[in-house]
Design an enzyme around this catalytic site. Structure first.
Site, PDB file in Angstrom:
ATOM      1  N   LYS A 165       0.864  -1.190   0.000  1.00  0.00           N
ATOM      2  CA  LYS A 165       0.000   0.000   0.000  1.00  0.00           C
ATOM      3  C   LYS A 165       0.894   1.232   0.000  1.00  0.00           C
ATOM      4  O   LYS A 165       1.803   1.340   0.835  1.00  0.00           O
ATOM      5  CB  LYS A 165      -0.882  -0.030   1.256  1.00  0.00           C
ATOM      6  CG  LYS A 165      -1.630   1.259   1.558  1.00  0.00           C
ATOM      7  CD  LYS A 165      -2.561   1.072   2.742  1.00  0.00           C
ATOM      8  CE  LYS A 165      -3.093   2.401   3.246  1.00  0.00           C
ATOM      9  NZ  LYS A 165      -4.137   2.256   4.260  1.00  0.00           N
TER      10      LYS A 165
HETATM   11  C1  R5P Z   1      -1.611   4.054   8.930  1.00  0.00           C
HETATM   12  O1  R5P Z   1      -0.944   4.890   8.513  1.00  0.00           O
HETATM   13  C2  R5P Z   1      -2.808   3.427   8.371  1.00  0.00           C
HETATM   14  O2  R5P Z   1      -2.586   2.667   7.300  1.00  0.00           O
HETATM   15  C3  R5P Z   1      -3.954   4.343   8.408  1.00  0.00           C
HETATM   16  O3  R5P Z   1      -4.486   4.319   9.682  1.00  0.00           O
HETATM   17  C4  R5P Z   1      -5.023   4.251   7.407  1.00  0.00           C
HETATM   18  O4  R5P Z   1      -5.048   3.065   6.716  1.00  0.00           O
HETATM   19  C5  R5P Z   1      -4.966   5.457   6.551  1.00  0.00           C
HETATM   20  O5  R5P Z   1      -6.082   5.598   5.748  1.00  0.00           O
HETATM   21  P1  R5P Z   1      -6.417   7.015   5.082  1.00  0.00           P
HETATM   22  O6  R5P Z   1      -5.125   7.749   4.954  1.00  0.00           O
HETATM   23  O7  R5P Z   1      -7.001   6.662   3.746  1.00  0.00           O
HETATM   24  O8  R5P Z   1      -7.392   7.717   5.954  1.00  0.00           O
END
Ligand code: R5P
Length: 298
Positions: free
Chosen positions: A203
């Site tokens: 990711k």
């Molecule tokens: C950590 O950095 C994690 O991956 C996050 O908590 C989360 O998955 C971020 O999702 P978004 O940036 O799309 O809100």
């Protein structure tokens, strides 16, 4: 004893049809064990080979994030639109219905809060518990260039070893420190390292310049991270570009659950990811679904 009277004799061998062998449509997955491929197919839709993951794991380091104060109220109704849910085991056991059909990508690293050095993470879930929870994958944060770079890589490689032992794929999540350049050069390095060291998918963040070189040079599927909340039209455009430039889907959190109309937004994201809908059309779809959604809650 089995009834063996009048057994029907086999005779249809379809001699003119070559035996089919199945090919995974997930990048780099053909040499993986059947169980691991099966788990990946709970994340990447077998038809499009892509995924819409909904990330709600923010609480593991930042507590009750806006939009996630009550996951039972705001997130559970969205789950039928997500190919996979990224969450912690605390939320999974306490709040997510066990009848869930989407794949679960379980947050498996953690430690520091937003008050401390975030790269100082450790493995936070035993692989036995991940199997007990029947998850489709585990996720681990990797801080390339960060203070605890090696430690975070070691977290990932230990999870990869444990996952290979029981058929559980690992998602390497490339975290970017505050002072680091978010450019294609950095993400090429981070994604490639995750894949080379064994993560079955990665990711990472979208960059306007050269994102296609990030996906092209990563032998594992790359899923675009959502990042900070953007206006819906911009978030749909970013998702569209990422997929057109080689991403195998998205893992979005705030851009879905902090939207004025989260159900409308996740449906529009689905169209962009799985059907290649252009962002302007996806935004129109969002607008019309938003009117219904907001009207229902008025
Ligand atoms: C950590 O950095 C994690 O991956 C996050 O908590 C989360 O998955 C971020 O999702 P978004 O940036 O799309 O809100």
């Amino acid at each position: 004893m089995a009834d063996t009277d009048n057994l029907k004799e086999t005779k249809e061998y379809f001699l003119d049809i070559p035996m089919k062998t199945s090919q995974s449509n997930v990048r780099g997955a053909n040499a993986l064990d059947w169980g691991m491929q099966n788990r990946l197919s709970r994340i990447f839709q077998p038809g499009s080979g892509k995924t819409v993951m909904l990330a709600v794991d923010h609480g593991y380091f930042q507590g009750p994030t806006a939009g996630l104060e009550r996951i039972d109220v705001t997130i559970v109704p969205l789950l039928r639109h997500a190919n996979a849910l990224m969450c912690t085991r605390g939320v999974l056991r306490s709040t997510v219905p066990s009848s869930l059909q989407s794949g679960v990508v379980l947050r498996a690293s953690g430690g520091p809060s937003i008050l401390k050095e975030l790269s100082n993470e450790h493995i936070a879930v035993d692989m036995g518990d991940a199997v007990r929870l029947n998850v489709a994958a585990v996720a681990v944060q990797v801080f390339i260039g960060g203070e605890f770079e090696s430690q975070s890589i070691h977290n990932m490689t230990r999870l990869v070893d444990a996952g290979l032992g029981c058929g559980v794929p690992v998602l390497g999540v490339t975290a970017v420190g505050k002072d680091m350049a978010r450019d294609a050069r950095y993400f090429r390095l981070a994604c490639r390292m995750c894949a080379e060291l064994g993560a079955q998918f990665v990711k990472t963040y979208y960059v306007d310049e050269g994102f296609e070189t990030v996906t092209a040079s990563c032998p594992a599927p790359v899923v675009m991270a959502g990042g900070k909340k953007l206006p819906e039209r911009d978030a749909l455009t970013m998702a569209y570009r990422a997929v057109q430039e080689g991403a195998a889907g998205v893992d979005m959190g705030r851009n879905i659950f902090q939207s004025e109309a989260p159900t409308a937004m996740i449906q529009a994201v689905n169209k962009v990811v799985h059907d290649g809908m252009k962002p302007e059309h996806a935004y129109e779809l969002y607008q019309s679904l938003r009117r219904e959604e907001v009207g229902r809650h008025a």
